[in-house]
Design an enzyme around this catalytic site. Structure first.
Site, PDB file in Angstrom:
ATOM      1  N   GLY A  71       0.842  -1.191   0.000  1.00  0.00           N
ATOM      2  CA  GLY A  71       0.000   0.000   0.000  1.00  0.00           C
ATOM      3  C   GLY A  71       0.877   1.241   0.000  1.00  0.00           C
ATOM      4  O   GLY A  71       1.822   1.347   0.782  1.00  0.00           O
ATOM      5  N   THR A  72       0.567   2.179  -0.862  1.00  0.00           N
ATOM      6  CA  THR A  72       1.542   3.231  -1.150  1.00  0.00           C
ATOM      7  C   THR A  72       0.874   4.530  -1.558  1.00  0.00           C
ATOM      8  O   THR A  72      -0.203   4.526  -2.153  1.00  0.00           O
ATOM      9  CB  THR A  72       2.466   2.784  -2.307  1.00  0.00           C
ATOM     10  OG1 THR A  72       3.188   1.632  -1.920  1.00  0.00           O
ATOM     11  CG2 THR A  72       3.475   3.854  -2.675  1.00  0.00           C
ATOM     12  N   SER A  73       1.551   5.636  -1.276  1.00  0.00           N
ATOM     13  CA  SER A  73       1.255   6.928  -1.891  1.00  0.00           C
ATOM     14  C   SER A  73       2.575   7.505  -2.387  1.00  0.00           C
ATOM     15  O   SER A  73       3.496   7.720  -1.583  1.00  0.00           O
ATOM     16  CB  SER A  73       0.606   7.892  -0.898  1.00  0.00           C
ATOM     17  OG  SER A  73      -0.662   7.418  -0.481  1.00  0.00           O
TER      18      SER A  73
END
Length: 211
Positions: free
Chosen positions: A2-4
């Site tokens: 999960g990433t931004s």
């Protein structure tokens, strides 16, 4: 993972930013992961998707670009690095889960940002976002991004965008890492989680108190 992630071009260079949370479903496997990987002295990679897949792509690109720089005896172009990463991602698109952003500076084109989403498409854009948190900040980025921003304004834009994504996306969080790249080379910066600006409706960081 999960990433931004986000990369922004400004007048004179580019700024890359990322959160630091690596998750496996609801389990946070690493809360201080570094998702900004150098591919050459002046070109960096932002990684989203499978951590293993994106690390493997980065390792291949680093290897081939090091050879290429020895052959040309010159600084590699950002476009060259981006297209090599695209070639690997597209050629193995049925087996990889990798969303990439390649950004950097070279003396031919200046600062450049290249987006390589899932599937291996490649497009040069003034800014690019990726990861699960990016869905929450497209509107913010479209409204507040301005071409030829100053370095200070671009960095504020990156940090604000990431702070919103981290507040809304459960798979993003931790601290914020940024890399600024211009004619003087890359410069890393770090913002610890307690310093990340709180979004509307979000409880701010509470400092522990001694009894």
């Amino acid at each position: 993972m999960g990433t931004s992630i986000i990369a922004v071009s400004y007048k004179g260079g580019v700024i890359l930013g990322a959160d630091s949370r690596t998750s496996n479903g609801s389990y946070i496997a690493n809360r201080v992961a570094d998702k900004i990987t150098p591919l050459s002295d002046s070109v960096y990679l932002l990684r989203s998707g499978s951590a293993a897949d994106t690390q493997a792509i980065a390792s291949y690109v680093q290897y081939f670009i090091a050879q290429h720089q020895c052959e040309i005896n010159d600084q590699v172009r950002v476009q060259t690095v981006a297209h090599l990463a695209k070639q690997i991602a597209y050629g193995n698109k049925d087996m990889l889960e990798a969303g990439l952003i390649v950004a950097g500076w070279d003396r031919h084109a200046g600062g450049a940002v290249w987006g390589i989403p899932l599937g291996g498409t490649i497009v040069q854009t003034p800014f690019a976002t990726g990861g699960s948190g990016s869905a929450y900040i497209y509107g913010f980025c479209d409204k507040y991004f301005k071409p030829d921003m100053s370095e200070e304004d671009a960095k504020k834009f990156v940090i604000r965008a990431l702070s919103f994504a981290m507040a809304r996306d459960a798979s993003s969080g931790g601290c914020i890492r940024t890399v600024t790249i211009d004619a003087n080379g890359p410069r890393r910066d770090f913002m610890q989680g307690s310093k990340v600006p709180a979004a509307y409706g979000e409880m701010g960081h509470v400092q522990p108190t001694s009894a």
